[in-house]
Design a protein around this motif. Structure first.
Motif, PDB file in Angstrom:
ATOM      1  N   TRP A   1       6.820  10.185  10.421  1.00  0.00           N
ATOM      2  CA  TRP A   1       6.725   9.785   9.018  1.00  0.00           C
ATOM      3  C   TRP A   1       5.439   9.001   8.766  1.00  0.00           C
ATOM      4  O   TRP A   1       4.775   9.193   7.754  1.00  0.00           O
ATOM      5  N   LEU A   2       5.063   8.149   9.708  1.00  0.00           N
ATOM      6  CA  LEU A   2       3.832   7.390   9.571  1.00  0.00           C
ATOM      7  C   LEU A   2       2.628   8.317   9.457  1.00  0.00           C
ATOM      8  O   LEU A   2       1.764   8.147   8.594  1.00  0.00           O
ATOM      9  N   ASN A   3       2.571   9.317  10.319  1.00  0.00           N
ATOM     10  CA  ASN A   3       1.425  10.222  10.330  1.00  0.00           C
ATOM     11  C   ASN A   3       1.404  11.164   9.143  1.00  0.00           C
ATOM     12  O   ASN A   3       0.341  11.531   8.636  1.00  0.00           O
TER      13      ASN A   3
ATOM     14  N   SER B   1       0.812  -1.219   0.000  1.00  0.00           N
ATOM     15  CA  SER B   1       0.000   0.000   0.000  1.00  0.00           C
ATOM     16  C   SER B   1       0.844   1.268   0.000  1.00  0.00           C
ATOM     17  O   SER B   1       0.344   2.355  -0.310  1.00  0.00           O
ATOM     18  N   GLN B   2       2.110   1.169   0.326  1.00  0.00           N
ATOM     19  CA  GLN B   2       2.966   2.352   0.407  1.00  0.00           C
ATOM     20  C   GLN B   2       3.817   2.570  -0.841  1.00  0.00           C
ATOM     21  O   GLN B   2       4.599   3.512  -0.907  1.00  0.00           O
ATOM     22  N   TYR B   3       3.660   1.712  -1.839  1.00  0.00           N
ATOM     23  CA  TYR B   3       4.536   1.787  -3.003  1.00  0.00           C
ATOM     24  C   TYR B   3       4.600   3.176  -3.658  1.00  0.00           C
ATOM     25  O   TYR B   3       5.679   3.623  -4.070  1.00  0.00           O
ATOM     26  N   PRO B   4       3.496   3.909  -3.771  1.00  0.00           N
ATOM     27  CA  PRO B   4       3.592   5.235  -4.393  1.00  0.00           C
ATOM     28  C   PRO B   4       4.504   6.204  -3.646  1.00  0.00           C
ATOM     29  O   PRO B   4       4.917   7.220  -4.220  1.00  0.00           O
ATOM     30  N   ASN B   5       4.831   5.905  -2.392  1.00  0.00           N
ATOM     31  CA  ASN B   5       5.650   6.815  -1.595  1.00  0.00           C
ATOM     32  C   ASN B   5       7.145   6.466  -1.607  1.00  0.00           C
ATOM     33  O   ASN B   5       7.916   7.066  -0.854  1.00  0.00           O
ATOM     34  N   VAL B   6       7.553   5.503  -2.447  1.00  0.00           N
ATOM     35  CA  VAL B   6       8.977   5.147  -2.427  1.00  0.00           C
ATOM     36  C   VAL B   6       9.828   6.373  -2.747  1.00  0.00           C
ATOM     37  O   VAL B   6       9.551   7.116  -3.690  1.00  0.00           O
ATOM     38  N   GLY B   7      10.849   6.567  -1.919  1.00  0.00           N
ATOM     39  CA  GLY B   7      11.742   7.716  -2.099  1.00  0.00           C
ATOM     40  C   GLY B   7      11.299   8.957  -1.367  1.00  0.00           C
ATOM     41  O   GLY B   7      12.012   9.961  -1.360  1.00  0.00           O
TER      42      GLY B   7
ATOM     43  N   PRO C   1      -4.389   8.115  13.295  1.00  0.00           N
ATOM     44  CA  PRO C   1      -5.465   9.103  13.134  1.00  0.00           C
ATOM     45  C   PRO C   1      -6.831   8.439  13.214  1.00  0.00           C
ATOM     46  O   PRO C   1      -6.997   7.268  12.877  1.00  0.00           O
ATOM     47  N   SER C   2      -7.811   9.194  13.641  1.00  0.00           N
ATOM     48  CA  SER C   2      -9.163   8.650  13.823  1.00  0.00           C
ATOM     49  C   SER C   2      -9.760   8.140  12.516  1.00  0.00           C
ATOM     50  O   SER C   2     -10.606   7.239  12.524  1.00  0.00           O
ATOM     51  N   TYR C   3      -9.284   8.701  11.388  1.00  0.00           N
ATOM     52  CA  TYR C   3      -9.823   8.262  10.096  1.00  0.00           C
ATOM     53  C   TYR C   3      -9.209   6.948   9.621  1.00  0.00           C
ATOM     54  O   TYR C   3      -9.653   6.371   8.625  1.00  0.00           O
ATOM     55  N   TYR C   4      -8.169   6.476  10.315  1.00  0.00           N
ATOM     56  CA  TYR C   4      -7.497   5.251   9.858  1.00  0.00           C
ATOM     57  C   TYR C   4      -7.115   4.391  11.056  1.00  0.00           C
ATOM     58  O   TYR C   4      -5.946   4.283  11.430  1.00  0.00           O
ATOM     59  N   VAL C   5      -8.122   3.786  11.638  1.00  0.00           N
ATOM     60  CA  VAL C   5      -7.885   2.939  12.807  1.00  0.00           C
ATOM     61  C   VAL C   5      -9.072   1.993  12.965  1.00  0.00           C
ATOM     62  O   VAL C   5     -10.203   2.326  12.602  1.00  0.00           O
ATOM     63  N   ASP C   6      -8.815   0.790  13.445  1.00  0.00           N
ATOM     64  CA  ASP C   6      -9.902  -0.147  13.718  1.00  0.00           C
ATOM     65  C   ASP C   6     -10.773   0.389  14.844  1.00  0.00           C
ATOM     66  O   ASP C   6     -10.275   0.947  15.825  1.00  0.00           O
ATOM     67  N   GLU C   7     -12.072   0.191  14.698  1.00  0.00           N
ATOM     68  CA  GLU C   7     -13.007   0.740  15.674  1.00  0.00           C
ATOM     69  C   GLU C   7     -12.830   0.129  17.059  1.00  0.00           C
ATOM     70  O   GLU C   7     -13.060   0.784  18.072  1.00  0.00           O
ATOM     71  N   SER C   8     -12.448  -1.144  17.110  1.00  0.00           N
ATOM     72  CA  SER C   8     -12.307  -1.849  18.379  1.00  0.00           C
ATOM     73  C   SER C   8     -11.497  -3.117  18.145  1.00  0.00           C
ATOM     74  O   SER C   8     -11.319  -3.549  16.998  1.00  0.00           O
ATOM     75  N   PRO C   9     -11.000  -3.732  19.200  1.00  0.00           N
ATOM     76  CA  PRO C   9     -10.318  -5.017  19.033  1.00  0.00           C
ATOM     77  C   PRO C   9     -11.223  -6.055  18.375  1.00  0.00           C
ATOM     78  O   PRO C   9     -10.769  -6.841  17.535  1.00  0.00           O
ATOM     79  N   GLU C  10     -12.509  -6.048  18.742  1.00  0.00           N
ATOM     80  CA  GLU C  10     -13.443  -7.011  18.169  1.00  0.00           C
ATOM     81  C   GLU C  10     -13.623  -6.778  16.672  1.00  0.00           C
ATOM     82  O   GLU C  10     -13.657  -7.726  15.871  1.00  0.00           O
ATOM     83  N   ALA C  11     -13.714  -5.514  16.274  1.00  0.00           N
ATOM     84  CA  ALA C  11     -13.872  -5.180  14.855  1.00  0.00           C
ATOM     85  C   ALA C  11     -12.625  -5.561  14.073  1.00  0.00           C
ATOM     86  O   ALA C  11     -12.711  -6.053  12.940  1.00  0.00           O
ATOM     87  N   SER C  12     -11.475  -5.354  14.663  1.00  0.00           N
ATOM     88  CA  SER C  12     -10.213  -5.699  14.006  1.00  0.00           C
ATOM     89  C   SER C  12     -10.115  -7.197  13.787  1.00  0.00           C
ATOM     90  O   SER C  12      -9.730  -7.665  12.708  1.00  0.00           O
TER      91      SER C  12
ATOM     92  N   PRO D   1      -2.111   8.555   5.618  1.00  0.00           N
ATOM     93  CA  PRO D   1      -3.015   9.134   4.609  1.00  0.00           C
ATOM     94  C   PRO D   1      -3.061   8.330   3.315  1.00  0.00           C
ATOM     95  O   PRO D   1      -4.139   8.141   2.730  1.00  0.00           O
ATOM     96  N   LEU D   2      -1.907   7.851   2.845  1.00  0.00           N
ATOM     97  CA  LEU D   2      -1.888   7.063   1.616  1.00  0.00           C
ATOM     98  C   LEU D   2      -2.627   5.742   1.805  1.00  0.00           C
ATOM     99  O   LEU D   2      -3.464   5.360   0.971  1.00  0.00           O
TER     100      LEU D   2
END
Length: 479
Positions: free
Chosen positions: A113-115, A97-103, A187-198, A120-121
């Motif tokens: 760097w993650l954030n 999923s991170q391939y477009p960010n190489v370099g 970030p809140s937009y990219y996280v599992d809602e709960s351990p059960e959901a994950s 976002p990518l």
């Protein structure tokens, strides 16, 4: 070059090179390898006395005819001057999923760097069209560099993860495909809602992968906690229980990549709350049942002696990622130190912390990083050409649990291979048989085979990868 035909046996003739042991390459010339329609090596003949003799010997030994209707005469591959067959590379750690960010590293530390770049990518790949574009490209690109098997991290999105598995299967690339688990430190937009959901989402992706490839011979699911700080204790508990419930599944995650990350693990998972024997990173994974003989630990740069002992005891494996370790200034992993402790090590490109999709690049950087470790006072740390090629093939195969299937050209193994071609110069200094020079490796004609291989390791790239096979299927060919 002929293309692979369904149900057709194949004969490969010429020069073959593969790792016999950690520090020794096996060189076979005037040799032949017969591959069955199932993609398995069924015969190896040495000192054949030419291609025709090789065909005759193999036909006689296996009872295969050599005519167009009963045999494999249309499926004979022969190495030319400066060419050799080499096992396919195993990439033991990369983020598809991170391939477009190489370099693109920015000027930040790992967590920043993650954030800034990564989350976002990855989140944007919930768009199916965008995910298809990215994943299709990373598969084609890695195959073109000779990667026959890759341990992929996808995203937290189930459809996107499943798409990656679908595309790998269609392209014929072996892959471990993992839906990323993370319920905190993101970030809140990219996280599992709960351990059960994950856990539920992870089960859904595992079920899909098992459905599309029930035999697991090409695509396998892998339990993928992103790394300990991104997972709550309840989530790690559930993933450990899942690993115990499905003991055949591999596990992949990160460990001891960055000193700040290590301190964060100590803060988040004190021994009194986890039952771990101490506050080390490895002990945390062990406490949750995630340190097993099928665990792939990326980086392992700053391990303590006790952590190395624990990893060896659990028979967990390490993916060495020299490119990203240097690019993000995480540190220099002590590969010799790991090997001497009986820990299995393979190589990972770790895109996009790493900037290259090439395991050959990872091999040369592993050699260079080992020299930096040596310059720090440990002269024995240096890795040879032979050793880094072992890590790229047989070492990697053991890391991903394929040591009994790929990594060498011995009978009973499967034909995961690449045809490597080096530029042989004529008297005029031009590459013979080519209108334009192709590749960065120049062979003048007086080099030994050991020297040719060294030139390839330090100068080669995808232009030298002429063709790639996975389980006998031609999956890439350079026109």
């Amino acid at each position: 070059m002929a293309s692979s035909l369904e149900g057709t046996h194949q004969l490969f003739y010429g020069s073959f090179i593969y790792s016999k042991s950690l520090d020794q390459l096996e060189y076979l010339h005037d040799a032949a390898v017969a591959v069955s329609s199932a993609g398995k090596i069924v015969a190896v003949e040495r000192e054949c006395g030419g291609k025709d003799k090789a065909l005759e010997k193999i036909s006689s030994r296996l009872g295969w005819g050599s005519d167009a209707t009963t045999g494999f005469s249309k499926e004979v591959y022969e190495t030319g001057e400066g060419q050799f067959f080499f096992p396919g590379f195993i990439d033991t750690h990369l983020h598809a999923s991170q391939y477009p960010n190489v370099g693109i590293f920015g000027k930040s530390t790992l967590l920043d760097w993650l954030n800034t770049y990564t989350f976002p990518l990855e989140a944007s790949l919930s768009d199916p069209a965008k995910a298809r574009k990215v994943y299709s490209r990373v598969i084609r690109k890695t195959l073109s560099h000779g990667t026959t098997c890759a341990a992929y991290y996808a995203t937290i999105d189930v459809p996107s993860t499943n798409l990656l598995a679908d595309l790998c299967l269609a392209a014929g690339q072996r892959a471990l495909v993992g839906r990323v688990c993370m319920d905190q430190l993101a970030p809140s937009y990219y996280v599992d809602e709960s351990p059960e959901a994950s856990l539920s989402a992870t089960r859904e992706s595992i079920a899909h992968i098992r459905q599309i490839n029930p035999e697991g011979d090409i695509i396998r699911p892998v339990i993928t906690p992103r790394f300990a700080p991104a997972c709550s204790a309840p989530l790690l508990t559930k993933l450990g229980q899942l690993a115990a419930e499905m003991p055949g599944l591999p596990i992949q995650t990160h460990i001891s990549e960055n000193k700040g990350e290590i301190e964060l693990v100590k803060e988040l998972f004190p021994p009194e709350s986890t039952g771990a024997k101490d506050d080390s990173y490895a002990a945390v994974y062990d406490a949750f049942g995630l340190l097993t003989d099928k665990t792939i630990l990326a980086h392992a740069i700053h391990l303590t002696e006790s952590e190395a002992d624990l990893i060896q005891q659990r028979k967990a494996k390490v993916s060495h990622c020299p490119c990203s370790n240097s690019a993000i200034t995480s540190g220099a992993a002590r590969v010799r130190w790991l090997l001497e402790r009986g820990i299995v090590v393979g190589l990972g490109t770790d895109m996009s912390g790493g900037y290259s999709p090439s395991v050959l690049e990872a091999a040369r950087l592993a050699a260079l990083v080992s020299r930096h470790v040596a310059m720090g006072g440990d002269e024995t740390a240096k890795l040879s050409v032979e050793e880094v090629l072992y890590l790229a093939t047989r070492g990697g195969a053991e890391v991903v649990g394929l040591e009994d299937k790929v990594g060498s050209f011995e009978e009973g193994m499967e034909w995961d291979a690449q045809l490597v071609g080096l530029g042989v110069l004529g008297e005029d200094g031009q590459v013979e048989g080519q209108e334009e020079e192709d590749g960065n490796v120049d062979v003048f004609g007086w080099e030994s085979w050991e020297e040719k291989v060294a030139k390839w390791v330090y100068n080669g790239d995808d232009r030298n990868t002429r063709a790639v096979w996975v389980k006998g299927r031609l999956v890439h060919e350079r026109k």
